[in-house]
Design a protein around this motif. Sequence first.
Motif, PDB file in Angstrom:
ATOM      1  N   ASP A 112       0.645  -0.967   0.169  1.00 20.56           N
ATOM      2  CA  ASP A 112      -0.102   0.625   0.134  1.00 20.56           C
ATOM      3  C   ASP A 112       0.843   1.377  -0.421  1.00 20.56           C
ATOM      4  OD1 ASP A 112      -1.756   2.185   0.614  1.00 20.56           O
ATOM      5  OD2 ASP A 112      -2.723   0.679   2.416  1.00 20.56           O
ATOM      6  N   CYS A 113       0.821   1.921  -1.228  1.00 20.47           N
ATOM      7  CA  CYS A 113       1.606   3.542  -1.480  1.00 20.47           C
ATOM      8  C   CYS A 113       0.786   4.378  -1.468  1.00 20.47           C
ATOM      9  CB  CYS A 113       2.876   3.248  -2.775  1.00 20.47           C
ATOM     10  SG  CYS A 113       3.828   1.856  -2.516  1.00 20.47           S
ATOM     11  N   GLY A 114      -0.698   4.345  -1.266  1.00 21.33           N
ATOM     12  CA  GLY A 114      -1.520   6.048  -1.235  1.00 21.33           C
ATOM     13  C   GLY A 114      -1.730   5.728  -2.716  1.00 21.33           C
ATOM     14  N   ARG A 115      -3.088   6.907  -2.909  1.00 24.62           N
ATOM     15  CA  ARG A 115      -2.618   6.723  -4.372  1.00 24.62           C
ATOM     16  C   ARG A 115      -2.540   8.581  -5.264  1.00 24.62           C
ATOM     17  NH1 ARG A 115      -7.849   9.354  -3.755  1.00 24.62           N
ATOM     18  NH2 ARG A 115      -9.050   9.385  -1.818  1.00 24.62           N
ATOM     19  N   ASN A 116      -1.187   9.100  -4.499  1.00 24.59           N
ATOM     20  CA  ASN A 116      -0.909  10.517  -4.095  1.00 24.59           C
ATOM     21  C   ASN A 116      -1.991  11.299  -4.036  1.00 24.59           C
ATOM     22  OD1 ASN A 116       0.292  12.411  -4.846  1.00 24.59           O
ATOM     23  ND2 ASN A 116      -0.655  12.251  -7.319  1.00 24.59           N
ATOM     24  N   GLU A 117      -2.574  10.622  -2.817  1.00 27.39           N
ATOM     25  CA  GLU A 117      -2.857  11.792  -1.496  1.00 27.39           C
ATOM     26  C   GLU A 117      -2.352  13.003  -1.295  1.00 27.39           C
ATOM     27  OE1 GLU A 117      -4.264   7.925  -0.124  1.00 27.39           O
ATOM     28  OE2 GLU A 117      -2.668   8.860  -0.536  1.00 27.39           O
ATOM     29  N   ASP A 118      -0.860  12.755  -1.010  1.00 26.56           N
ATOM     30  CA  ASP A 118      -0.276  14.001  -0.666  1.00 26.56           C
ATOM     31  C   ASP A 118       0.204  15.285  -1.764  1.00 26.56           C
ATOM     32  OD1 ASP A 118       2.002  13.589   1.644  1.00 26.56           O
ATOM     33  OD2 ASP A 118       1.504  11.564   0.414  1.00 26.56           O
ATOM     34  N   LEU A 119      -0.295  14.536  -3.257  1.00 26.89           N
ATOM     35  CA  LEU A 119      -0.531  15.729  -4.624  1.00 26.89           C
ATOM     36  C   LEU A 119       0.965  15.443  -5.039  1.00 26.89           C
ATOM     37  CD1 LEU A 119      -3.324  17.750  -4.173  1.00 26.89           C
ATOM     38  CD2 LEU A 119      -3.306  15.725  -5.141  1.00 26.89           C
ATOM     39  N   HIS A 120       2.099  15.047  -5.366  1.00 30.50           N
ATOM     40  CA  HIS A 120       3.284  14.792  -5.383  1.00 30.50           C
ATOM     41  C   HIS A 120       3.443  14.352  -6.998  1.00 30.50           C
ATOM     42  CE1 HIS A 120       7.691  12.877  -5.616  1.00 30.50           C
ATOM     43  NE2 HIS A 120       7.641  14.573  -6.487  1.00 30.50           N
ATOM     44  N   ARG A 121       3.714  15.919  -7.657  1.00 25.22           N
ATOM     45  CA  ARG A 121       3.602  15.868  -9.270  1.00 25.22           C
ATOM     46  C   ARG A 121       4.312  16.940  -9.869  1.00 25.22           C
ATOM     47  NH1 ARG A 121      -2.292  16.991  -8.831  1.00 25.22           N
ATOM     48  NH2 ARG A 121      -3.403  14.452  -8.849  1.00 25.22           N
ATOM     49  N   ASN A 122       4.931  16.375 -10.675  1.00 25.47           N
ATOM     50  CA  ASN A 122       5.922  17.312 -11.633  1.00 25.47           C
ATOM     51  C   ASN A 122       5.782  16.907 -12.697  1.00 25.47           C
ATOM     52  OD1 ASN A 122       8.011  15.316 -11.405  1.00 25.47           O
ATOM     53  ND2 ASN A 122       8.840  15.361  -9.453  1.00 25.47           N
ATOM     54  N   SER A 123       6.351  17.628 -13.661  1.00 29.86           N
ATOM     55  CA  SER A 123       6.992  17.412 -15.022  1.00 29.86           C
ATOM     56  C   SER A 123       8.189  16.759 -15.626  1.00 29.86           C
ATOM     57  CB  SER A 123       6.117  19.064 -15.975  1.00 29.86           C
ATOM     58  OG  SER A 123       7.131  20.087 -15.205  1.00 29.86           O
ATOM     59  N   ASP A 124       8.545  16.752 -14.349  1.00 32.29           N
ATOM     60  CA  ASP A 124      10.280  15.785 -14.521  1.00 32.29           C
ATOM     61  C   ASP A 124       9.851  14.494 -15.178  1.00 32.29           C
ATOM     62  OD1 ASP A 124      11.249  18.697 -13.501  1.00 32.29           O
ATOM     63  OD2 ASP A 124      11.852  17.482 -11.846  1.00 32.29           O
ATOM     64  N   ASN A 125      10.805  13.820 -15.298  1.00 30.64           N
ATOM     65  CA  ASN A 125      11.186  12.072 -16.099  1.00 30.64           C
ATOM     66  C   ASN A 125      12.963  11.440 -15.240  1.00 30.64           C
ATOM     67  OD1 ASN A 125      11.890   9.429 -16.557  1.00 30.64           O
ATOM     68  ND2 ASN A 125      10.096  10.265 -18.107  1.00 30.64           N
ATOM     69  N   LEU A 126      12.623  11.459 -14.152  1.00 28.65           N
ATOM     70  CA  LEU A 126      14.406  11.472 -13.161  1.00 28.65           C
ATOM     71  C   LEU A 126      14.549  10.051 -14.220  1.00 28.65           C
ATOM     72  CD1 LEU A 126      16.353  10.654 -11.474  1.00 28.65           C
ATOM     73  CD2 LEU A 126      14.530   9.499  -9.883  1.00 28.65           C
ATOM     74  N   VAL A 127      14.246   8.800 -14.607  1.00 30.77           N
ATOM     75  CA  VAL A 127      14.122   7.819 -15.440  1.00 30.77           C
ATOM     76  C   VAL A 127      15.194   8.231 -16.743  1.00 30.77           C
ATOM     77  CG1 VAL A 127      14.216   5.464 -16.514  1.00 30.77           C
ATOM     78  CG2 VAL A 127      13.426   5.893 -14.031  1.00 30.77           C
ATOM     79  N   GLN A 128      14.494   8.796 -17.711  1.00 25.62           N
ATOM     80  CA  GLN A 128      14.574   9.697 -18.859  1.00 25.62           C
ATOM     81  C   GLN A 128      15.241  10.683 -19.270  1.00 25.62           C
ATOM     82  OE1 GLN A 128      10.261   7.852 -20.681  1.00 25.62           O
ATOM     83  NE2 GLN A 128      11.653   6.848 -22.311  1.00 25.62           N
ATOM     84  N   SER A 129      14.887  11.353 -18.509  1.00 22.37           N
ATOM     85  CA  SER A 129      15.669  13.083 -18.681  1.00 22.37           C
ATOM     86  C   SER A 129      16.272  13.408 -17.022  1.00 22.37           C
ATOM     87  CB  SER A 129      14.587  13.991 -19.212  1.00 22.37           C
ATOM     88  OG  SER A 129      14.229  13.460 -20.301  1.00 22.37           O
ATOM     89  N   PRO A 130      17.335  12.959 -16.934  1.00 20.23           N
ATOM     90  CA  PRO A 130      18.015  12.375 -15.277  1.00 20.23           C
ATOM     91  C   PRO A 130      18.747  14.061 -15.235  1.00 20.23           C
ATOM     92  CG  PRO A 130      18.580  11.268 -16.269  1.00 20.23           C
ATOM     93  CD  PRO A 130      17.405  11.623 -17.117  1.00 20.23           C
ATOM     94  N   GLY A 131      17.999  15.253 -14.809  1.00 22.48           N
ATOM     95  CA  GLY A 131      19.254  16.336 -14.434  1.00 22.48           C
ATOM     96  C   GLY A 131      18.680  17.723 -15.429  1.00 22.48           C
ATOM     97  N   LEU A 132      16.876  17.166 -15.322  1.00 24.73           N
ATOM     98  CA  LEU A 132      16.471  18.353 -16.169  1.00 24.73           C
ATOM     99  C   LEU A 132      15.142  18.546 -16.394  1.00 24.73           C
ATOM    100  CD1 LEU A 132      16.593  19.435 -19.796  1.00 24.73           C
ATOM    101  CD2 LEU A 132      15.383  17.667 -21.186  1.00 24.73           C
ATOM    102  N   HIS A 133      15.316  19.976 -15.802  1.00 26.07           N
ATOM    103  CA  HIS A 133      13.775  20.430 -15.551  1.00 26.07           C
ATOM    104  C   HIS A 133      12.624  20.419 -16.387  1.00 26.07           C
ATOM    105  CE1 HIS A 133      10.524  22.017 -13.169  1.00 26.07           C
ATOM    106  NE2 HIS A 133      10.843  23.732 -13.265  1.00 26.07           N
TER     107      HIS A 133
END
Length: 333
Positions: free
Chosen positions: A77-98
């Motif tokens: 159980d990791c929740g359903r993003n009730e914390d609203l952790h969202r961004n337009s980054d992609n750590l895996v495919q575009s590391p270091g690129l905001h």
Amino acid sequence: MKRRFRFGNAAISLSVVAVVSVVVALSLVWTAGGRHDVGSAADVGPFPKDFVDIRDVPRSAPPAAGPDASTGTFTEDCGRNEDLHRNSDNLVQSPGLHNGAHHTHDYVGNLSTTAFSTDAQLAAARTTCHDGDRSTYYWPVLRRQDRPTSPMAGGGGHHGNIGEILLPSSVTVEYLGNRASDVVAMPRFLRFITGDPAAATAGTALAHAQWGCAGFPDRVTTQYPRCPDGRVVRTLDFPSCWNGLDTDSEDHRGHIAFPRADGACPPGTFPVPQLRLVIAYRVPEGAPIALDAFPEQKHAPITDHAAFVNVMTGKQMAEVVACLNDGRHCKVT
């Protein structure tokens, strides 16, 4: 000939004024996010061909497991993003690129994930997973295009991603075994992706989108489903045959692959626990929904994708492996 009016020393072309007026008007319409306005779903997609009534989808059965299969399951159980952790980054495919994704991602698990996260930062961060798993799980958000546009997390503009972001009604993080053999542990900080965000234009060779409806477990489609009770389900299966050497590769796919049709891993790879994300939403039947996507993909449902970074400790991963290989059904809440 263009007519010009002189205001002091400035000569203003009526044609220039007209162009500026159109640009301003289009910007206002785009921001409004109305479904029938310029810049709305009528132009950016998806289109009627992208939807299907789930009752028109043929039934299918999962392939059978072999005699040496690891048949267990491990669910956390990791929740359903009730914390609203969202961004337009992609750590895996575009590391270091905001804003490298150019669309918004939902996250569960590790609460620190951005394009700039280091392994050390991930290992020290807080998590939404109740069992302490600090792994990173993320996917593009789903929107209702008939509602006002939610702000794009991380900035960078909407890029055609209009409408209200829907909070999932549930998210299931599940690990499965291999249909042909036991599995071995993933290394810490192994990272990879599933699906192809460019599938609508690049072809479906790398696409693994699976859409369905709660109550119809034997019907899966690559189109947006119309569900009688409004419970839309996305299922994202990840590759699970690791090369035994690398935690990443240039294309974030070369070090890991999907099993063959018989369930066995390709030569030179080893079966690891298969990650499956099941993301559910409550959507009124007929409501216009759209996956966040690159503009040229027109919000095609086949572009569904997700990414993962394993931050489990060795002990946590060993528990997952033992559960799968022993044929147990473990659920950690």
